[in-house]
Motif scaffolding. Structure first.
Motif, mmCIF file in Angstrom:
data_model
loop_
_atom_site.group_PDB
_atom_site.id
_atom_site.type_symbol
_atom_site.label_atom_id
_atom_site.label_comp_id
_atom_site.label_asym_id
_atom_site.label_seq_id
_atom_site.Cartn_x
_atom_site.Cartn_y
_atom_site.Cartn_z
ATOM 1 N N ARG A 1 0.833 -1.196 0.000
ATOM 2 C CA ARG A 1 0.000 0.000 0.000
ATOM 3 C C ARG A 1 0.874 1.254 0.000
ATOM 4 N NH1 ARG A 1 -4.162 0.513 4.808
ATOM 5 N NH2 ARG A 1 -4.858 -1.437 3.814
ATOM 6 N N ARG A 2 1.947 1.210 0.775
ATOM 7 C CA ARG A 2 2.852 2.363 0.795
ATOM 8 C C ARG A 2 3.459 2.609 -0.578
ATOM 9 N NH1 ARG A 2 7.600 2.305 5.125
ATOM 10 N NH2 ARG A 2 5.768 2.468 6.489
ATOM 11 N N TRP A 3 3.803 1.553 -1.277
ATOM 12 C CA TRP A 3 4.376 1.712 -2.620
ATOM 13 C C TRP A 3 3.353 2.280 -3.594
ATOM 14 C CZ3 TRP A 3 8.928 2.063 -4.707
ATOM 15 C CH2 TRP A 3 9.080 1.912 -6.083
ATOM 16 N N ARG A 4 2.105 1.839 -3.486
ATOM 17 C CA ARG A 4 1.072 2.387 -4.357
ATOM 18 C C ARG A 4 0.834 3.862 -4.063
ATOM 19 N NH1 ARG A 4 -1.538 -2.569 -3.092
ATOM 20 N NH2 ARG A 4 -2.949 -1.455 -1.674
ATOM 21 N N GLN A 5 0.880 4.230 -2.791
ATOM 22 C CA GLN A 5 0.739 5.644 -2.452
ATOM 23 C C GLN A 5 1.901 6.467 -3.000
ATOM 24 O OE1 GLN A 5 0.387 5.706 1.795
ATOM 25 N NE2 GLN A 5 -1.749 4.996 1.809
ATOM 26 N N TYR A 6 3.095 5.910 -2.958
ATOM 27 C CA TYR A 6 4.247 6.622 -3.519
ATOM 28 C C TYR A 6 4.097 6.805 -5.018
ATOM 29 C CZ TYR A 6 8.828 6.969 -5.721
ATOM 30 O OH TYR A 6 9.870 7.318 -6.531
ATOM 31 N N ARG A 7 3.646 5.778 -5.725
ATOM 32 C CA ARG A 7 3.452 5.907 -7.171
ATOM 33 C C ARG A 7 2.361 6.924 -7.490
ATOM 34 N NH1 ARG A 7 5.358 1.782 -10.353
ATOM 35 N NH2 ARG A 7 4.657 3.162 -12.013
ATOM 36 N N ARG A 8 1.310 6.930 -6.706
ATOM 37 C CA ARG A 8 0.244 7.910 -6.924
ATOM 38 C C ARG A 8 0.773 9.325 -6.691
ATOM 39 N NH1 ARG A 8 -3.446 10.549 -3.655
ATOM 40 N NH2 ARG A 8 -5.399 11.135 -4.700
ATOM 41 N N ARG A 9 1.550 9.503 -5.621
ATOM 42 C CA ARG A 9 2.118 10.817 -5.360
ATOM 43 C C ARG A 9 3.063 11.243 -6.475
ATOM 44 N NH1 ARG A 9 1.456 15.744 -3.344
ATOM 45 N NH2 ARG A 9 3.440 16.704 -2.760
ATOM 46 N N THR A 10 3.817 10.315 -7.025
ATOM 47 C CA THR A 10 4.728 10.634 -8.127
ATOM 48 C C THR A 10 3.955 11.122 -9.347
ATOM 49 O OG1 THR A 10 6.313 8.996 -7.328
ATOM 50 C CG2 THR A 10 6.532 9.717 -9.606
#
Length: 472
Positions: A258-267
């Motif tokens: 989930r943290r990785w998906r949030q990082y990709r969304r923020r990117t």
């Protein structure tokens, strides 16, 4: 038979404005469903052409041929996407195919035909298929599905009767609507319209996106240092984020957390915001040029075409600068705004304009700064303005490149593009820059403001107390 335009009718040009959408969770799901269905249409065309190539048949590339294949598939094949939206995808594919074929026939063997799948493809609807009521827009859907009304984040800058098409697209994880309208060319009072006999030269650059030289010794310099700083800071931020999350990245073959998906969304959100900032700054720069040309009654703009430098390998760092320059977008934005103002834009060869002395016509070594100094005749002048003045004397389509009767600007107007960018406001400090990096010499102090006015600059801090203000 093609339609003939009435000579007495006012000239019109097509302008496009991008407006963000404010949608609910259900509306967002349906809008992304339309974009995914458009991607399915694109993928189907690629698969059909792959089958035909294996059978040694001619690929389907014409718009009418693709529409016949679409009608044969029957209704309801692509979920809520209607036939008008599907045909817009076919039109996009056909245009991309024939554009690649034209460039290949011209000798560009590196161009490839459209054969890559796309998850989300923009969908376009034409006049008469959608409804625009203030900030409410009805997006067409397939027959038998509920209506889809969405809300715009701001008012459309064009009258409703001038709107001709809308395009639904996604950028940086956000939904936008491109509204295209027919806008009449500006009509001026008698004696104030652009004079076709007045020609100005425009030199494109990175530090100065536009440098303009007129025939009466008038010049314009549009500073793009804020745009360049935005590119540099965005690249530094991107590298810092990648270093910070490199240890938390999922392994190959492992599903992201989930943290990785949030990082990709923020990117994606940061990348989209960066593109919008740069695009707005480019529009501001082009608007400054056109406004200046209208005040000077310039009827023709000779713009130097520097796109030939894109094919020259110049190293890793300079290739990145050329990629961030976005020459084609600068030309397109300037042409659109100039056409709306009734000004003609012509592309000319700009080779040698920044390295040729306008006085003795000899080659001059490239200067380190912006001042061009000739070692043969002791001529000195602003490098970009000298290039713009030489471009104004050149004829479109080739011809002599020897500058003749070059009129150098004596009165120069300075403008800045990108005042909305971080660090380009009153403080002139980028808020993304850490405090320990911003420390250092503040340079010479600015003069005091006139009585009754407050200075917008922050108070300078003198770290070396033994020096007087203004000394280095």
């Amino acid at each position: 038979m093609p339609r003939r335009r009435d000579p007495a009718a006012p000239r019109v040009v097509h302008r496009t404005a991008r407006v963000a959408l404010r949608v609910t969770a259900g509306q967002r799901r349906r809008c992304f469903g339309l974009l995914r269905s458009a991607g399915d249409v694109w993928a189907c065309v690629l698969e059909v052409n792959a089958w035909r190539r294996r059978r040694r048949d001619v690929s389907l590339s014409g718009y009418q041929q693709l529409c016949r294949e679409l009608s044969a598939s029957g209704p309801g094949t692509f979920a809520e996407l209607d036939s008008t939206g599907a045909r817009s995808v076919l039109r996009r594919f056909s245009d991309a195919w024939f554009a690649a074929a034209k460039r290949r026939s011209a000798g560009d063997v590196l161009v490839r035909f459209p054969r890559r799948r796309r998850g989300l493809v923009p969908v376009r609807w034409y006049h008469g298929t959608f409804t625009l009521d203030g900030r409410q827009v009805r997006i067409p859907t397939a027959k038998g599905t509920p209506q889809l009304w969405v809300r715009l984040a701001r008012d459309v800058p064009y009258p409703v009767e001038q709107v001709r098409s809308i395009t639904l697209l996604c950028e940086g994880g956000r939904l936008f609507l491109d509204v295209t309208a027919e806008v009449p060319v500006t009509v001026y009072p008698p004696g104030e319209q652009p004079d076709p006999g007045r020609v100005a030269g425009v030199d494109l650059g990175i530090i100065h996106p536009y440098a303009v030289a007129g025939p009466d010794g008038e010049g314009l310099l549009v500073s793009g240092r804020a745009i360049r700083a935005e590119h540099r800071m965005h690249l530094a931020d991107t590298k810092a984020r990648r270093r910070a999350v490199s240890r938390r990245a999922p392994r190959p073959g492992q599903k992201g957390s989930r943290r990785w998906r949030q990082y990709r969304r923020r990117t994606r959100l940061v990348e989209g915001r960066h593109r919008r900032r740069i695009r707005q700054a480019q529009h501001e720069a082009a608007r400054s040029v056109v406004s200046w040309a209208v005040r000077q009654r310039m009827g023709v703009l000779h713009v130097g075409d520097p796109r030939g430098v894109l094919d020259l390998p110049a190293g890793r760092r300079h290739n990145l600068r050329l990629r961030q320059w976005q020459i084609g977008r600068l030309l397109q934005v300037l042409t659109d705004k100039a056409t709306l103002a009734g000004i003609t834009v012509r592309l000319v060869d700009e080779r040698g304009t920044s390295s040729t002395c306008p006085a003795c016509h000899r080659r001059v070594p490239k200067p380190r700064g912006r001042t061009l100094s000739c070692p043969h005749c002791a001529f000195s002048g602003h490098r970009d303005l000298v290039a713009a003045a030489s471009i104004a004397t050149r004829a479109p389509g080739g011809g002599s490149t020897t500058p003749a009767a070059v009129v150098l600007p004596e009165v120069v107007t300075h403008r800045r593009a990108g005042r909305h960018l971080p660090g380009a406001g009153r403080s002139r400090r980028d808020p993304r820059r850490p405090p320990w990096v911003a420390r250092g010499s503040v340079g010479p102090r600015r003069p005091a403001p006139p009585p009754g006015r407050e200075s917008l600059a922050q108070k300078a801090r003198i770290h070396n107390t033994h020096r007087k203000p203004g000394e280095r």
